[in-house]
Design an enzyme around this catalytic site. Structure first.
Site, PDB file in Angstrom:
ATOM      1  CB  SER A  78     -14.019 -85.607   6.566  1.00 26.66           C
ATOM      2  OG  SER A  78     -14.161 -84.825   5.394  1.00 26.66           O
ATOM      3  CE  LYS A  79     -13.566 -86.630  -1.332  1.00 32.35           C
ATOM      4  NZ  LYS A  79     -14.376 -86.905  -2.535  1.00 32.35           N
ATOM      5  NE  ARG A  80     -14.867 -81.320   4.332  1.00 32.86           N
ATOM      6  CZ  ARG A  80     -15.942 -82.003   3.951  1.00 32.86           C
ATOM      7  NH1 ARG A  80     -16.164 -82.242   2.671  1.00 32.86           N
ATOM      8  NH2 ARG A  80     -16.814 -82.449   4.845  1.00 32.86           N
TER       9      ARG A  80
END
Length: 492
Positions: A261-263
């Site tokens: 995830s981009k997180r």
């Protein structure tokens, strides 16, 4: 794909947050595909979400593309025949197309409230039916429309999906078919009149004559909707009638076998830039997330990738992001650099805020002398700071663990012997090695054991660059002074 149809691909990120490695992998595959086929890459900014988009993120996207070495044929700063390339500047186009789709019967007003939609979805799920939009507003009469308007209801615009399967050949996954009950009518314009991604993306593809869409697997479910919209756009004369071919790239998996995830911290492109990954090393590794040059070769240049890249060779299975392998590949690319290029690339990490020494302490000649020894040992460019700090600090770093590991019983006697032999030696790496070797022999120690206290006394650490080359660059006076300081500390 034929010679008569030049390849035109697009990379169309949204300016929300920092760029991430999944986005970079998508950009890389599109760029390599375009360059391999002598086609064009259209760089397009999907910034219709005013609540999430930012100029800072837009600037970061452009900076990231430049840093990675990607050039584009149309888009921001380059412009081209289909400008503007920021969707926020194309709103009149989308409004016009939405109106034309409604007029032609391909789209309609939907007055269903969020609560009504959710109630009907729950009922469909309870009955074991698909829970997509049920078409309630598909064929409203003028009377029904007037009644809803009279109630003061707002409406969105929905696209009318054909009542037949959508079949297409994915360039990565082969033939795929989506049944109509699983791909229902969908919104293309919000109640406030703002166009949705589901409209603007295909409209721009049509107007910009995109021939191939290479994107992540997470967008696969939207493809039949977009294909139906492309066909409707062709009917109303939007674009040249081109229907792109699709290739959906495999998921990139992170820790715990979950989609990266981009997180996730390790997905941030800024992290790799700050650590000092080379664009060549990072792109080499990212290209392996779903593709390979050959079964027995992981290291190659971006030019070699472009020459060999074929979307048909992309593997549909999820690809696992392995940071250790990414680091190893980057280290190889560091070793392959010309020495002067390596030294120049290290410069940011030899200054504030990375360097712990005063700027006036930095000695370019000393760094030039030690750099070839560092080049063969670094994983990322930021490693250079800790590897050469002993040269530019007034005193070596104080690392208690290293001190306790190296300074065993008898280390003071060894250091006194080594100091005497170092002081008498010629000041070159070979002679310095012989001096420490001889000191160790007098104390019944092999070179590895004998040099450990010397290394910690001089550099502060148990590991680092080749010791004797380091002593040669540090110089006789500073080396002996540091051995004296260590002896004083041992004497307590």
């Amino acid at each position: 794909m034929t010679d008569a149809t030049p390849v035109r691909v697009r990379f169309c990120p949204s300016p929300t947050g920092n760029p991430h490695v999944g986005l970079v992998r998508t950009a890389l595959f599109n760029w390599a595909f375009a360059r391999h086929h002598g086609g064009k890459l259209i760089f397009r900014i999907e910034d219709t979400d005013a609540a999430r988009d930012s100029e800072e993120s837009y600037a970061q996207l452009l900076d990231a593309m430049r840093w990675l070495g990607f050039d584009w044929d149309e888009g921001p700063e380059v412009e081209g025949p289909h400008a503007p390339y920021r969707q926020s500047q194309r709103m009149d186009i989308y409004r016009d197309v939405a109106a034309r789709l409604q007029k032609a019967g391909h789209a309609y007003r939907c007055y269903c409230t969020t609560e009504e939609l959710e109630q009907r979805r729950e009922a469909a799920r309870a009955a074991g039916r698909p829970s997509g939009y049920d078409g309630k507003c598909r064929n409203l009469s003028e009377v029904e429309i007037a009644a809803y308007e009279g109630e003061g209801r707002s409406h969105i615009i929905r696209f009318r999906m054909p009542d037949e399967p959508i079949t297409f050949t994915d360039l990565v996954r082969g033939d795929l078919t989506f049944a109509p009950e699983n791909v229902t009518d969908y919104g293309i314009v919000r109640a406030n009149g703002a166009p949705l991604y589901t409209l603007v993306n295909p409209v721009d593809d049509a107007l910009m004559e995109i021939t191939h869409v290479l994107r992540g697997e997470d967008l696969l479910s939207s493809t039949p909707r977009q294909i139906a919209l492309y066909r409707a756009l062709a009917e109303i004369g939007v674009g040249n009638g081109t229907e792109p071919e699709f290739g959906h790239l495999p998921y990139v998996m992170g820790e715990g076998n979950k989609k990266l995830s981009k997180r996730d911290p390790q997905s941030s492109l800024n992290l790799y830039r700050e650590r000092g990954f080379l664009p060549a090393g990072l792109l080499n590794y990212l290209s392996l997330l779903g593709w390979s040059l050959s079964e027995d070769r992981d290291i190659f240049s971006i030019e070699e990738m472009v020459a060999a890249f074929d979307i048909a060779d992309v593997n549909a299975n999820p690809a696992r992001f392995d940071l250790k392998k990414c680091e190893a590949i980057n280290a190889h690319h560091l070793r392959e650099m010309a020495p002067a290029d390596f030294a120049a690339a290290c410069e940011p990490w030899l200054k504030a805020p990375y360097a712990p020494w005063p700027p006036e302490n930095f000695d370019p000649a000393a760094f030039e002398a030690i750099a070839p020894h560092a080049q063969t040992r670094l994983t990322v460019l930021s490693d250079i700071t800790a590897n050469v700090d002993f040269l530019f600090l007034d005193h070596p770093v104080e690392d208690e663990a290293s001190w306790n590991k190296a300074m065993k019983e008898g280390s003071d006697a060894l250091l006194r012997t080594a100091r005497a032999k170092l002081e008498a030696a010629e000041w070159n790496a070979d002679a310095l090695k012989e001096a420490v070797l001889a000191a160790g022999e007098e104390h019944g120690l092999k070179l590895g054991k004998a040099q450990a206290p010397v290394r910690v006394a001089v550099t502060g650490r148990t590991v680092g660059l080749p010791l004797f080359e380091s002593l040669e660059v540090l110089g006789r006076e500073r080396t002996l002074a540091r051995v004296d300081a260590a002896l004083a500390k041992l004497a307590g």
